[in-house]
Design an enzyme around this catalytic site. Structure first.
Site, short mmCIF file in Angstrom:
data_model
loop_
_atom_site.label_atom_id
_atom_site.label_comp_id
_atom_site.label_asym_id
_atom_site.label_seq_id
_atom_site.Cartn_x
_atom_site.Cartn_y
_atom_site.Cartn_z
N GLU A 32 0.86 -1.17 0.00
CA GLU A 32 0.00 0.00 0.00
C GLU A 32 0.90 1.23 0.00
O GLU A 32 1.71 1.40 0.92
CB GLU A 32 -0.89 0.03 1.24
CG GLU A 32 -1.78 1.29 1.26
CD GLU A 32 -2.56 1.48 2.56
OE1 GLU A 32 -1.99 1.26 3.65
OE2 GLU A 32 -3.74 1.86 2.47
N HIS A 108 -12.86 4.19 8.59
CA HIS A 108 -12.02 4.03 9.78
C HIS A 108 -12.65 4.73 10.97
O HIS A 108 -13.21 5.80 10.83
CB HIS A 108 -10.65 4.67 9.55
CG HIS A 108 -9.92 4.06 8.40
ND1 HIS A 108 -10.19 4.38 7.10
CD2 HIS A 108 -8.93 3.14 8.37
CE1 HIS A 108 -9.41 3.68 6.31
NE2 HIS A 108 -8.63 2.92 7.06
N LYS A 133 -13.82 -2.30 3.23
CA LYS A 133 -12.82 -2.24 4.30
C LYS A 133 -13.36 -1.47 5.49
O LYS A 133 -13.68 -0.28 5.37
CB LYS A 133 -11.54 -1.56 3.78
CG LYS A 133 -10.49 -1.36 4.86
CD LYS A 133 -9.28 -0.60 4.31
CE LYS A 133 -8.26 -0.33 5.39
NZ LYS A 133 -7.23 0.63 4.98
N GLN A 196 -0.44 -2.56 14.77
CA GLN A 196 0.05 -3.29 13.61
C GLN A 196 1.25 -4.16 13.99
O GLN A 196 2.13 -3.72 14.72
CB GLN A 196 0.48 -2.28 12.54
CG GLN A 196 0.08 -2.67 11.15
CD GLN A 196 0.30 -1.52 10.18
OE1 GLN A 196 1.43 -1.06 9.99
NE2 GLN A 196 -0.77 -1.02 9.59
N SER A 228 4.97 -10.97 26.50
CA SER A 228 5.04 -12.38 26.87
C SER A 228 5.95 -13.16 25.92
O SER A 228 5.94 -12.95 24.71
CB SER A 228 3.64 -13.00 26.84
OG SER A 228 3.73 -14.40 27.00
N SER A 230 5.69 -16.42 25.74
CA SER A 230 5.00 -17.66 25.39
C SER A 230 4.71 -17.80 23.90
O SER A 230 4.92 -18.89 23.35
CB SER A 230 3.71 -17.78 26.20
OG SER A 230 4.01 -17.82 27.58
N LYS A 284 -4.85 -16.22 36.69
CA LYS A 284 -4.77 -17.64 37.07
C LYS A 284 -5.87 -18.02 38.07
O LYS A 284 -6.43 -19.11 38.00
CB LYS A 284 -3.40 -17.96 37.67
CG LYS A 284 -2.28 -17.89 36.62
CD LYS A 284 -0.93 -18.26 37.22
CE LYS A 284 0.17 -17.96 36.22
NZ LYS A 284 1.49 -18.37 36.68
N ASP A 328 2.64 -25.01 36.40
CA ASP A 328 3.69 -24.28 37.12
C ASP A 328 4.25 -25.13 38.27
O ASP A 328 5.45 -25.18 38.50
CB ASP A 328 3.13 -22.99 37.74
CG ASP A 328 2.83 -21.94 36.70
OD1 ASP A 328 3.50 -21.92 35.66
OD2 ASP A 328 1.92 -21.11 36.94
N THR A 381 6.32 -8.65 53.42
CA THR A 381 5.12 -8.42 54.23
C THR A 381 4.83 -9.69 55.02
O THR A 381 4.35 -10.68 54.46
CB THR A 381 3.93 -8.07 53.31
OG1 THR A 381 4.36 -7.09 52.36
CG2 THR A 381 2.76 -7.53 54.10
#
Ligand code: ATR
Length: 509
Positions: A32, A108, A133, A196, A228, A230, A284, A328, A381
């Site tokens: 583009e 947009h 689009k 993007q 991350s 992962s 979690k 874990d 603590t």
């Protein structure tokens, strides 16, 4: 086919030529050319002719988030004269125009979902030629599903994308849902819209070439999730074993309701084939609660810990079946037993010091106490350490909390740091405090922090000859166990370890 399209802002001919060459070398299947503030039509013509892949010409107005001070279609005639394959025109298309160029009718919204999204699409459908689009800023990750629905129900070639971090998956999965194209930036700096993904990531991280309609989707739910590791290790593992899957970062807001809404909409979504999830901070506990509410099966120890980091979604029957695991805790236990060459039954003979009483500390304490180890918890603590100790004390092993200052007096066999102290970029911090306990070559010193790989906690233990275990070890093991749970194939663990270590050295450069 879905084109992988790289947008290039044209500032001058030479720069644009260079960028076009870089983009096509990197695998761009369409370019583009953004000519919002570039008026040299002859240069535009030369760029189109030299690109070697189909080109879209776009002169985006400021009103639609571009740079052109003029309204959308002022330059239409002169741009059409350059004979691009496609032209992005935002507004009405004169269907009488005699040109081989196809219009991309675009809309947009940078603030959120357009109120009249479906009216806009209906309007676009009135013109039988060209491409529709719609692009809007995702409010939450669930907006992506609407983009997928638009693609599934299209009457014409269609682009439906969500901007922003929550919209990243619409860009990647565009191919799975048969979009006309998706956009990828030339590099991290050159993105033309928020969220993007770069072409390098699209091809080499998110497995663009391997993706098809049937590709199974996996991902990691967290907040934040952008950094991350992962996706790097799971996608590399999928590629290595030719598993037809793609693993995505899934940004889900922290509250339980957001987690629940994600699960209730994404798991049943037709055509998405969501097949497995990793769950990380702060979800979690939400995952454990959700699965419990749904009456889904949860592994015993995961339930006792109250944290699920892995969800299996079995889609072999008529309804998807969910199952919750915690990989874990096994990763923590196995890192220790492997290092000492013992099996889990012998963990009961160990005295273990756990530094920290957060989510990770809790997992370590619960797992070790379950196998009968005597655990001392040290935490900044103290109350949190006490609460944790009283919860798991006496289940099998003895669990007690001790003041942080007494760590130096400890004579434990194993020391585990589960706090974030010493984590990049604060790598000079030291979880031991001022003074180290007595360590011997038989002591195990284990840091859950994996960035940097050798933390100060580990470095200071080294002169004693103690057996050290890095956080990479547990990170890789929990990921490998997830991979196995989803694919029923042995994980390529050495590859996974290499991917992490390479990423880590990248971050330092
Ligand atoms: P995670 O889920 O990764 O364990 P967490 O639940 O936020 O994260 O827990 C972080 C742990 O690191 C806690 O034990 C925390 O101590 P507090 O309970 O006193 O907050 C510990 N921690 C974080 N920063 C610390 C610091 N600068 N010094 C000492 N302990 C720290």
């Amino acid at each position: 086919v879905t084109y992988l399209c790289v947008p290039i802002f044209v500032r001058d001919l030479e720069q644009a030529r260079r960028d076009v060459a870089l983009a096509t070398e990197a695998g761009a299947e369409m370019i583009e050319l953004r000519v919002d503030d570039f008026d040299d039509d002859q240069a535009i013509k030369r760029l189109i002719d030299g690109a070697g892949v189909p080109c879209i010409l776009t002169c985006r107005s400021q009103a639609q988030g571009g740079r052109s001070p003029r309204p959308g279609n002022v330059r239409l005639a002169s741009l059409l004269a350059q004979c691009p394959q496609y032209i992005d025109i935002e507004l009405d298309w004169n269907s009488q125009a005699k040109t081989p160029t196809q219009p991309i009718l675009s809309h947009h919204d940078f603030s959120g979902r357009p109120e009249k999204l479906y009216n806009i699409l209906l309007e676009m459908d009135k013109l039988s030629v060209g491409v529709n689009k719609v692009v809007w800023k995702a409010r939450t990750i669930r907006d992506n599903l609407e983009a997928f629905e638009i693609l599934q129900n299209r009457n014409k070639p269609t682009i439906a994308l969500c901007m922003g971090e929550a919209g990243v998956i619409s860009r990647i999965l565009a191919k799975k849902f048969g979009a006309f194209l998706t956009f990828a930036s030339l590099n991290d700096e050159s993105a033309t819209a928020p969220g993007q993904v770069s072409i390098d990531e699209m091809k080499n991280l998110y497995r663009w070439d391997a993706m098809s309609k049937k590709t199974k989707v996996y991902g990691v739910i967290g907040h934040p999730i952008g950094h991350s590791l992962s996706p790097h290790i799971q996608n590399a593992a999928f590629a290595e074993l030719n598993h037809d899957g793609i693993y995505l970062p899934l940004l889900v807001d922290p509250p339980y309701e957001s987690f629940k809404a994600f699960m209730e909409t994404f798991v049943p979504f037709p055509g998405l084939d969501l097949s497995g999830l990793s769950v990380t901070i702060p979800h979690k506990e939400n995952a454990a609660r959700y699965l419990k509410e749904k009456g889904a099966q949860i592994e015993d120890l995961a339930e006792r810990i109250g944290a699920v980091n892995t969800i299996i979604i079995d889609r072999t029957g008529s309804e998807p079946i969910l199952r919750g695991l915690n990989t874990d805790y096994a990763a923590i236990l196995d890192s220790i037993t492997d290092r000492l060459a013992i099996d889990r039954t012998r963990l009961g003979r160990l005295r273990v010091a756990v530094l920290g009483a957060g989510g990770t500390g809790r997992t370590a304490v619960a797992a070790l106490a379950h196998y009968g180890a005597d655990v001392s918890i040290y935490n900044r603590t103290r109350e949190k350490a006490e609460a944790l100790a009283s919860e798991f004390d006496g289940n099998t092993g003895q669990v007690l909390s001790l003041p942080m200052e007494e760590l130096a007096k400890s004579d434990c066999d194993v020391f585990i740091n589960t706090t974030s102290v010493g984590m990049y970029p604060k790598s000079d911090q030291n979880a031991w405090g001022a003074k180290l306990p007595k360590l011997t070559p038989n002591t195990v010193v284990f840091d859950m922090v994996y960035n940097p790989v050798k933390t100060r906690f580990l470095a200071e233990a080294e002169p004693s000859g103690a057996k050290t275990i890095t956080g990479v070890e547990t990170f890789v093991r929990q990921a490998a166990a997830q991979f196995q749970a989803w694919t029923n194939k042995p994980a390529p663990i050495e590859l996974m370890r290499r991917v992490i270590e390479n990423r880590m050295s990248d971050q330092k450069n």
